[in-house]
Design a protein around this motif. Structure first.
Motif, PDB file in Angstrom:
ATOM      1  N   GLN A 183       3.876   6.250   6.679  1.00 33.50           N
ATOM      2  CA  GLN A 183       3.220   5.910   7.916  1.00 33.50           C
ATOM      3  C   GLN A 183       4.077   5.544   9.174  1.00 33.50           C
ATOM      4  N   ARG A 188       1.003  -1.149  -0.114  1.00 31.03           N
ATOM      5  CA  ARG A 188       0.024  -0.001  -0.028  1.00 31.03           C
ATOM      6  C   ARG A 188       0.890   1.289  -0.076  1.00 31.03           C
ATOM      7  N   GLY A 205      -7.850  -1.699  21.187  1.00 31.43           N
ATOM      8  CA  GLY A 205      -7.663  -0.091  20.888  1.00 31.43           C
ATOM      9  C   GLY A 205      -8.828   0.737  21.082  1.00 31.43           C
TER      10      GLY A 205
HETATM   11  N1  LIG Z   1     -11.205   5.598  16.834  1.00 31.95           N
HETATM   12  C1  LIG Z   1     -10.284   4.652  16.577  1.00 31.95           C
HETATM   13  N2  LIG Z   1      -9.397   4.767  15.395  1.00 31.95           N
HETATM   14  C2  LIG Z   1      -8.419   3.825  15.195  1.00 31.95           C
HETATM   15  C3  LIG Z   1      -8.229   2.940  16.217  1.00 31.95           C
HETATM   16  N3  LIG Z   1      -6.971   2.123  15.526  1.00 31.95           N
HETATM   17  C4  LIG Z   1      -6.777   2.746  14.375  1.00 31.95           C
HETATM   18  N4  LIG Z   1      -7.612   3.575  13.894  1.00 31.95           N
HETATM   19  C5  LIG Z   1      -7.784   4.146  12.819  1.00 31.95           C
HETATM   20  O1  LIG Z   1      -8.097   3.523  11.658  1.00 31.95           O
HETATM   21  C6  LIG Z   1      -7.457   3.827  10.545  1.00 31.95           C
HETATM   22  C7  LIG Z   1      -6.790   2.749   9.757  1.00 31.95           C
HETATM   23  O2  LIG Z   1      -5.676   2.541  10.682  1.00 31.95           O
HETATM   24  P1  LIG Z   1      -4.278   1.839  10.021  1.00 31.95           P
HETATM   25  O3  LIG Z   1      -3.455   1.476  11.210  1.00 31.95           O
HETATM   26  O4  LIG Z   1      -3.642   2.714   8.924  1.00 31.95           O
HETATM   27  O5  LIG Z   1      -4.900   0.651   9.556  1.00 31.95           O
HETATM   28  P2  LIG Z   1      -4.122  -0.670   8.614  1.00 31.95           P
HETATM   29  O6  LIG Z   1      -4.457  -0.530   7.135  1.00 31.95           O
HETATM   30  O7  LIG Z   1      -4.958  -1.918   9.230  1.00 31.95           O
HETATM   31  O8  LIG Z   1      -2.911  -0.687   8.917  1.00 31.95           O
HETATM   32  C8  LIG Z   1      -6.559   5.260  10.863  1.00 31.95           C
HETATM   33  O9  LIG Z   1      -7.335   6.318  10.510  1.00 31.95           O
HETATM   34  C9  LIG Z   1      -6.369   5.039  12.468  1.00 31.95           C
HETATM   35  O10 LIG Z   1      -6.368   6.133  12.920  1.00 31.95           O
HETATM   36  C10 LIG Z   1      -8.894   2.858  17.376  1.00 31.95           C
HETATM   37  O11 LIG Z   1      -8.365   1.935  18.228  1.00 31.95           O
HETATM   38  N5  LIG Z   1      -9.726   3.744  17.459  1.00 31.95           N
END
Ligand SMILES: Nc1nc2c(ncn2[C@@H]2O[C@H](COP(=O)(O)OP(=O)(O)O)[C@@H](O)[C@H]2O)c(=O)[nH]1
Ligand SMILES: [Mg+2]
Length: 318
Positions: free
Chosen positions: A141, A135, A296
């Motif tokens: 990031q 990605r 989280g």
């Molecule tokens: N509200 C909230 N948002 C979260 C949490 N964990 C991740 N996010 C949000 O979810 C989105 C995707 O997170 P990311 O870590 O990039 O997901 P990945 O694609 O699985 O690596 C981001 O905008 C994060 O800030 C959480 O525990 N609570």
């Protein structure tokens, strides 16, 4: 129904209407339908034929039995103490390796960073290995997180071992090889923990699931964490069953037990966004038999908690 006392041998017909209501209630709280049914069936099986003498009324009696069995599901059969496991692994001269997997956008990278923060607070040095080579922006990031974490920890610390760095080899490369090189680098440089970020993938995408299985099989992480959103309902089952099956079918075995699960822990994300719709916690632990290691609860580094099983049951039954 007599709410003062109740004394009889329970038959299926006594339980069916009550459990049908409870099943609907669980589904309304986002428990996957299949799991809600299984849970209620198992409570029925346990109670049928029992001689009940209770002051609380049959409805409350059945509800209590269901609460108890849910609490048991949420309470891990294996007490995972990550810091102790890290210490043991380090004592044998190796870094402790955690791989994060799950579908796109669930919060793998963000919660990896929160866990890195927690490890640093506990004086563990961390090497983050960037294996989402797919990605666009994934590596940047991680770099941003690591930069922020360095600022928080490396300045404030009393010269202890807390350091954090990124191991990356750019995009488009084979994630298995990068993980292997990263772990070797961590071992040579005496990092305590490796956190391996992986690309998101849909559970039905077989080629991508095979790649993940290869990364895990070759690198034998100490902990394979499945990262899943608390927002999911029925989808939780499909994701977990397919991730687990793909890993097992491709020769992965969990490091800490030889059970039927290749995943040996769960991170439940976005718990702050679901109010009392806590069902995913039950679906995920039921399917895997594995503990929810972290929850989280927001987007800052400190928004990481342990699961409070009693609070989940309370929210669920409310
Ligand atoms: N509200 C909230 N948002 C979260 C949490 N964990 C991740 N996010 C949000 O979810 C989105 C995707 O997170 P990311 O870590 O990039 O997901 P990945 O694609 O699985 O690596 C981001 O905008 C994060 O800030 C959480 O525990 N609570
Ligand atoms: Mg990511």
């Amino acid at each position: 129904m007599n709410t003062f006392s109740y004394n009889k041998t329970l038959a299926k017909s006594d339980l069916d209407p009550i459990l049908a209501n409870l099943r609907d209630h669980l589904i309304a709280k986002n428990v996957a339908a299949e799991i809600a049914t299984k849970l209620c069936d198992s409570v029925a099986n346990k109670l049928i034929g029992q001689n009940v003498n209770t002051w609380m009324g049959l409805k409350s009696f059945v509800k209590n039995a269901l609460e108890e069995s849910i609490l048991r599901i949420l309470s891990p059969n294996r007490n995972l103490n990550i810091l102790r496991e890290v210490q043991m692994k380090n004592d044998s001269g190796n870094p402790y390796v955690i791989v994060f997997c799950g579908v796109n956008g669930v919060g793998k990278s963000t919660n990896l960073a929160k866990i890195a923060n927690w490890l640093l607070l506990n004086d563990k040095s961390v090497l983050v290995i960037a294996c989402d080579t797919f990605r666009a922006g994934a590596i940047e990031q991680l770099r941003t997180h690591i930069h922020a974490l360095k600022n928080i920890h490396e300045n404030s610390n009393s010269g202890s071992s807390s350091k954090i760095d990124l191991y990356e080899k750019g995009y488009g490369k084979d994630a298995t090889g990068i993980a292997m090189e990263g772990i070797r680098y961590a071992s040579n440089s005496s990092y305590d923990v490796c956190l391996v970020d992986t690309a998101g993938r849909m559970q039905g995408n077989e080629p991508l699931m095979k790649q993940l299985a290869k990364l895990i099989k070759v690198n034998e992480p100490d902990l394979t964490l499945f990262v899943g959103e608390a927002l999911v309902g029925n989808e939780a089952v499909d994701q977990l069953v397919n991730f687990n099956r793909a890993l097992l079918d491709n020769g992965c075995r969990s490091a800490s037990n030889d059970s039927v699960s290749a995943i040996n822990g769960i991170v439940l994300t976005k718990f702050d966004t679901i109010d009392d719709q806590v069902g995913a916690a039950i679906s995920m632990t039921y399917i895997t038999g594995q503990p929810i290691v972290f929850v989280g609860v927001g987007q800052t580094y400190r928004d990481l908690k342990r699961l409070n099983a009693r609070a989940v049951v309370r929210a669920l039954m409310k």
